[in-house]
Structures are given as structure tokens and as C-alpha cells.
Write a protein that holds these residues in place. Structure first.
Motif, PDB file in Angstrom:
ATOM      1  N   ALA A  94       0.805  -1.219   0.000  1.00  0.00           N
ATOM      2  CA  ALA A  94       0.000   0.000   0.000  1.00  0.00           C
ATOM      3  C   ALA A  94       0.840   1.272   0.000  1.00  0.00           C
ATOM      4  O   ALA A  94       0.450   2.275  -0.609  1.00  0.00           O
ATOM      5  CB  ALA A  94      -0.939   0.006   1.202  1.00  0.00           C
ATOM      6  N   CYS A 105      -0.183   4.228  -2.432  1.00  0.00           N
ATOM      7  CA  CYS A 105      -0.855   5.400  -1.872  1.00  0.00           C
ATOM      8  C   CYS A 105      -0.147   6.686  -2.295  1.00  0.00           C
ATOM      9  O   CYS A 105      -0.783   7.664  -2.706  1.00  0.00           O
ATOM     10  CB  CYS A 105      -0.895   5.310  -0.340  1.00  0.00           C
ATOM     11  SG  CYS A 105      -2.092   4.133   0.322  1.00  0.00           S
ATOM     12  N   GLY A 133      -5.566   5.778   2.646  1.00  0.00           N
ATOM     13  CA  GLY A 133      -5.215   4.408   3.000  1.00  0.00           C
ATOM     14  C   GLY A 133      -5.479   4.106   4.468  1.00  0.00           C
ATOM     15  O   GLY A 133      -5.948   3.016   4.823  1.00  0.00           O
ATOM     16  N   GLY A 186      -8.549   1.753  -0.327  1.00  0.00           N
ATOM     17  CA  GLY A 186      -7.565   2.826  -0.339  1.00  0.00           C
ATOM     18  C   GLY A 186      -7.652   3.586  -1.644  1.00  0.00           C
ATOM     19  O   GLY A 186      -8.551   3.345  -2.460  1.00  0.00           O
ATOM     20  N   ARG A 216      -4.286  -4.686  -3.612  1.00  0.00           N
ATOM     21  CA  ARG A 216      -4.119  -4.908  -2.173  1.00  0.00           C
ATOM     22  C   ARG A 216      -4.975  -6.063  -1.675  1.00  0.00           C
ATOM     23  O   ARG A 216      -4.569  -6.832  -0.809  1.00  0.00           O
ATOM     24  CB  ARG A 216      -4.480  -3.627  -1.417  1.00  0.00           C
ATOM     25  CG  ARG A 216      -3.336  -2.630  -1.362  1.00  0.00           C
ATOM     26  CD  ARG A 216      -3.830  -1.259  -0.956  1.00  0.00           C
ATOM     27  NE  ARG A 216      -3.784  -0.352  -2.099  1.00  0.00           N
ATOM     28  CZ  ARG A 216      -4.018   0.943  -2.002  1.00  0.00           C
ATOM     29  NH1 ARG A 216      -4.331   1.464  -0.843  1.00  0.00           N
ATOM     30  NH2 ARG A 216      -3.941   1.710  -3.073  1.00  0.00           N
ATOM     31  N   HIS A 263      -3.369  -3.174   8.664  1.00  0.00           N
ATOM     32  CA  HIS A 263      -2.624  -2.503   7.587  1.00  0.00           C
ATOM     33  C   HIS A 263      -2.808  -0.988   7.687  1.00  0.00           C
ATOM     34  O   HIS A 263      -1.881  -0.211   7.447  1.00  0.00           O
ATOM     35  CB  HIS A 263      -3.082  -3.051   6.231  1.00  0.00           C
ATOM     36  CG  HIS A 263      -3.627  -2.042   5.286  1.00  0.00           C
ATOM     37  ND1 HIS A 263      -4.955  -1.667   5.295  1.00  0.00           N
ATOM     38  CD2 HIS A 263      -3.047  -1.305   4.297  1.00  0.00           C
ATOM     39  CE1 HIS A 263      -5.166  -0.768   4.363  1.00  0.00           C
ATOM     40  NE2 HIS A 263      -4.037  -0.519   3.739  1.00  0.00           N
TER      41      HIS A 263
END
Length: 502
Positions: free
Chosen positions: A37, A41, A59, A78, A315, A333
Motif C-alpha cells: 500500500a 498510496c 489508505g 484505499g 491490495r 494494515h
């Protein structure tokens, strides 16, 4: 005296229950998803033309908030590469200050759609339109991200991006920044391509993360003249809507952006849910609840002025493949993302933008799904036409016009196919037998009347419609009118209607 069981009370109160037996698997999966991520992101935010911190905020909200809500178990939410085109366009048209209003409005609309139980209707959208939409987004993403690789700012319009390619090529092969960016981008793509083939547990580490770490280290050690990500304070980057932004809420342009964000984000999330559900044997997605959860997340992101969110297939699939068992993995996460930007925000400033652009080019290439497109061309050319038309219109105009065009063509194509009608005539000495099959709708009425009007005069006509699956009112009335005229002139007509008339 009745015995009270505290665990049962906790379950009824809605407190999540995460068994100790699965904690280790969820913890490991959460770290893998976190590592996937981080670069995405940041890369999506940079590609969207907003501060990198806003991608991290989305995120975090996707993990800590949406991760707890009912709907899906394995999906991870996200900022998505597929929304970069929308965000960049919205920021260009309305300004960064209005982004929060657009995202918040889209979130509220998603909640309304979910509460109205319209989430399952998103599954009825033509797959060729969806695939064309993703392919169009992928093309626009690739076209825009080739410029940061060469150290140039990407042009605003699609045609300017095409026109600027010769200057980009010159910059890439003649300037130090262009040569360095191209080398780092190529290395990043090679690492992500071959990392999955690394034997042992090392392959569990995401290839994207390895690519970012290796290329960032090389850029620092070799003092390469490449642009790097600019990162500041997370709190300072928050962009809550102000009075001026709220004043734009009811303008037609902003309302159009809200509807577009809501529909595209919802479609992407729910299509992702269908794909992720096929990857695991756990509880399947409850579409309306998932739509509400996505809406709540986008509403909160709008309050912060952050990027819009969707459920992200990259993801989500990493979460499943890493062995996640419960929602705890996606919640953790989000916690790791928050901890990272609080404790190590300066680490992001070492990442070259050319490397993030390379990862987004890779994401755009995956959205094209060229193998599926080729298979569709071989199997069903009409569906392939809808796909190519949707993608082309998105590249030529924008996402909303392209998608609506694809939907309109898909509806017309389906209507024509559904209204297929066969007309067969058998001519005898004294009578003509006309047999109809398929669906007799107003779309095929001209062809039917043309055939009936060419029948020879002076003969008895037996019109057999018993094999027709559907006879709408327009065709029914037209047949009765033709038969009445035929009887008044010079012939006899016998009409055998189907059991049910639409």
C-alpha cells in the motif's frame, strides 16, 4: 438463575471477534498489504496532482474505518490508480479546495445507494463496458505517467500528451534527468517482473516495495538528478472543505463530479468484490453493506479533503494470497500506515517520482488486460466493439462521457440482439404459411411488415406466431391491423398467436 455468557453478549454488541488461532496469519498478511500500500498510496496521490500525504490519509481511513465495517471480509480499501484520471480532472476544474466536497458528496451518495439496496444492480453492468472503462483508464494512466519518467510535467489534455511525446523522447535521451529517470523506471519494472520468481520466503516481500527501496537507494548513492516525492506533515496536508468550497456544492459541474465519483468508485469496488470472492472460501461480500462501508469511508475522506477510495484489487489479492483469515489484517494494515507516517515520514522523500510513475504504468498496463481483449475479439466481436469504443471515447473525451457512451451502445446492442426475429414462408398452390420465431418487438416491426406486404394476393395466409417467445403490443397491433386489411381486400387470414402476448 440464568447464567450470563459474556462472549455471547460481546458478539451481539457488534465488537469484532478475532480468534487467537488466526491472529498470526492476519498479522503477517497485514504487513504484506502495508508494504504494497505504501508506494501505491503515494504514487496515486502524486499522479492525481495532490500532496502525497492525502493518499496516505485515504489508505489509513480505508484500513482503520472501512476495515471494521460489514460488507466484505478480505477486500482492502484505499486510493486507486483507476481514479487518478477523475481526481486530476476534478482538481483541475474545481481546485484542490473543492476535492473534499466532491469526495464527501460521493460518499453520501454511495451510502444512499447502499441503503436503497441498489448495490447489487452494479453487477448488471455489461462486462464489456467495465473492461473498456478499465482499459481506457489504463491508457490514460500510461499516457500521463510516461512524462514523470522523463522528468517532465505531464500536459493537461489528452491531445497535448500525444503531441508532447516527441519532446519527451528528446528529453529522455538527451538530459541527465531523463536518462536517470528512464534507467530507474526500467530497473523498477524489471524488479517487479522477476521478483515473484525468487525462491524461498523472500518472494513474500512485495516486488513493488523491493523496487522502490533498491531504486531509491541507487538514486541517493549515485546522486542522480531526479525529482523526488515531496512529503510534509500529515496534519498540515489535511484539506477540509472551507466556506468557498461548500459554496460550489450545488454547481452543475461539481454535482456532475460527485455523481461520477460515486458511480465509478462503487462499480470498481463491487467488481473487485466479485473477483476477490472467487479467491477465498470465507464469507462472501454483502454488496449493499459494502457499498455503505465505501460510502462511509469516502465521507470521512471528504471531511479530511483526502483522495477518494475504492476497494483495490491489488491490495485485496495480496491480502488473500498472504493468508489473511479475518478483517483484522486490513485493519492492522491501516494502523501500520498511520504508524509509518508518524514515525518515518522523511523516508518517503527519498523515493524518485520516476519510480512511482513506473509502478503506475505497470498498473495501467494490467488494467488493459490485452489477453482478455484478444480473446473477446475472437469469441464475440460485438462485445469487443463495445469495449474498444468505451476505451477510445474515454481517451478522446473523459471518463464519464466514455463510460456513458459504452453503456448506451451496450444497451442498444442488447436490445437488438434480444429482439432477434426469424420469418419463414412456405408457398403452396392455395395458401401461404408464414412462421415467426424469436422475439417480435417494435425494433423488428419494419422487417416484419415488409415481409407481410410482399405476400402474393388471392391466397389464404396462415400466420403462425406460436413459436414467438415474446410479442410486444406494437407488433401485435400491427399484425392484427395487417390481417384486417388483408381480409377487407381479397384474401383470408388465419392468425395463431402465442400463449402469452406481451
Amino acid at each position: 438463575m440464568t447464567r450470563v455468557e459474556i462472549p455471547s453478549q460481546r458478539r451481539k454488541s457488534g465488537v469484532p471477534q478475532w480468534p487467537k488461532a488466526t491472529f498470526g496469519a492476519d498479522l503477517g498478511a497485514s504487513l504484506v498489504v502495508f508494504l504494497v500500500a505504501v508506494p501505491l498510496c503515494v504514487g496515486v496521490a502524486v499522479a492525481s496532482g495532490v500532496p502525497a500525504e492525502l493518499g496516505i490519509v485515504t489508505g489509513i481511513v480505508g484500513g482503520l474505518l472501512v476495515g471494521l465495517l460489514p460488507g466484505s471480509t478480505m477486500q482492502v480499501s484505499g486510493p486507486a490508480a483507476g481514479l487518478t484520471v477523475l481526481v486530476a480532472s476534478a482538481v483541475e476544474q474545481h481546485g484542490l479546495a473543492a476535492l473534499g466536497v466532491v469526495v464527501l458528496g460521493a460518499g453520501v451518495l454511495q451510502i444512499v445507494l447502499g441503503i436503497s439496496r441498489l448495490g447489487t444492480w452494479f453487477r448488471a453492468i455489461s462486462p464489456s463496458v467495465v473492461q473498456g472503462m478499465l482499459a481506457g483508464i489504463g491508457l490514460v494512466l500510461i499516457l500521463g505517467q510516461i512524462y514523470p519518467v522523463g522528468g517532465l510535467a505531464q500536459p493537461e489534455s489528452t491531445w497535448a500528451k500525444f503531441a508532447g511525446i516527441p519532446d519527451l523522447i528528446v528529453a529522455v535521451v538527451t538530459t541527465p534527468a531523463g536518462l536517470s529517470g528512464l534507467a530507474l523506471a526500467a530497473l523498477a519494472l524489471l524488479i517487479t517482473a522477476f521478483w515473484k520468481k525468487v525462491p524461498g520466503k523472500a518472494s513474500l516481500v512485495p516486488g513493488q516495495l523491493v523496487a522502490v527501496v533498491v531504486t531509491s537507494a541507487l538514486a541517493v548513492l549515485l546522486v542522480l538528478p531526479v525529482q523526488k516525492v515531496e512529503v510534509g506533515s500529515l496534519l498540515a496536508a489535511l484539506n477540509p472543505p472551507d466556506a468557498t468550497a461548500w459554496g460550489m456544492l450545488f454547481s452543475p459541474a461539481v454535482l456532475g463530479s460527485i455523481v461520477t465519483f460515486a458511480l465509478i468508485a462503487s462499480a470498481e469496488s463491487l467488481f473487485s468484490a466479485a473477483a476477490v470472492d472467487r479467491m477465498h472460501d470465507g464469507p462472501k461480500t454483502q454488496y449493499n453493506k459494502e457499498l455503505v462501508a465505501q460510502g462511509v469511508g469516502n465521507t470521512v475522506c471528504g471531511v479530511f479533503g483526502a483522495l477518494p477510495m475504492t476497494a483495490v484489487i491489488v491490495r485485496s489479492s495480496a491480502n488473500v494470497q498472504a493468508g489473511a483469515k479475518t478483517k483484522l489484517s486490513r485493519v492492522l494494515h491501516g494502523f501500520w500506515l498511520l504508524l509509518f507516517v508518524v514515525l518515518l515520514p522523511g523516508v518517503l522523500s527519498f523515493i524518485p517520482t520516476a519510480v512511482l510513475a513506473a509502478l503506475l504504468i505497470q498498473a495501467g498496463w494490467k488494467l488493459l488486460e490485452l489477453r482478455q481483449v484478444a480473446a473477446l475479439v475472437r469469441e464475440n466481436r460485438s462485445e469487443a466493439f463495445v469495449l474498444v469504443l468505451t476505451a477510445t471515447m474515454i481517451v478522446a473525451t473523459d471518463l464519464l462521457i466514455g463510460t456513458l457512451t459504452g453503456l448506451a451502445v451496450a444497451i442498444v446492442k442488447t436490445a437488438i440482439e434480444v429482439s432477434w426475429l426469424s420469418v419463414k414462408s412456405e408457398h403452396g398452390d392455395e395458401q401461404v404459411r408464414v412462421e415467426l420465431g424469436g422475439n417480435a418487438t417494435f425494433l423488428r416491426l419494419p422487417r416484419l411488415l415488409d415481409h407481410l406486404e410482399t405476400l402474393p394476393t388471392g391466397k389464404h395466409v396462415h400466420l403462425d406466431l406460436t413459436m414467438v417467445r415474446h410479442l410486444d403490443r406494437a407488433c401485435h397491433q400491427a399484425v392484427e391491423h395487417w390481417a384486417a386489411q388483408r381480409r377487407r381486400s381479397d384474401g383470408t387470414v388465419e392468425v395463431a398467436l402465442p400463449a402469452r402476448v406481451g
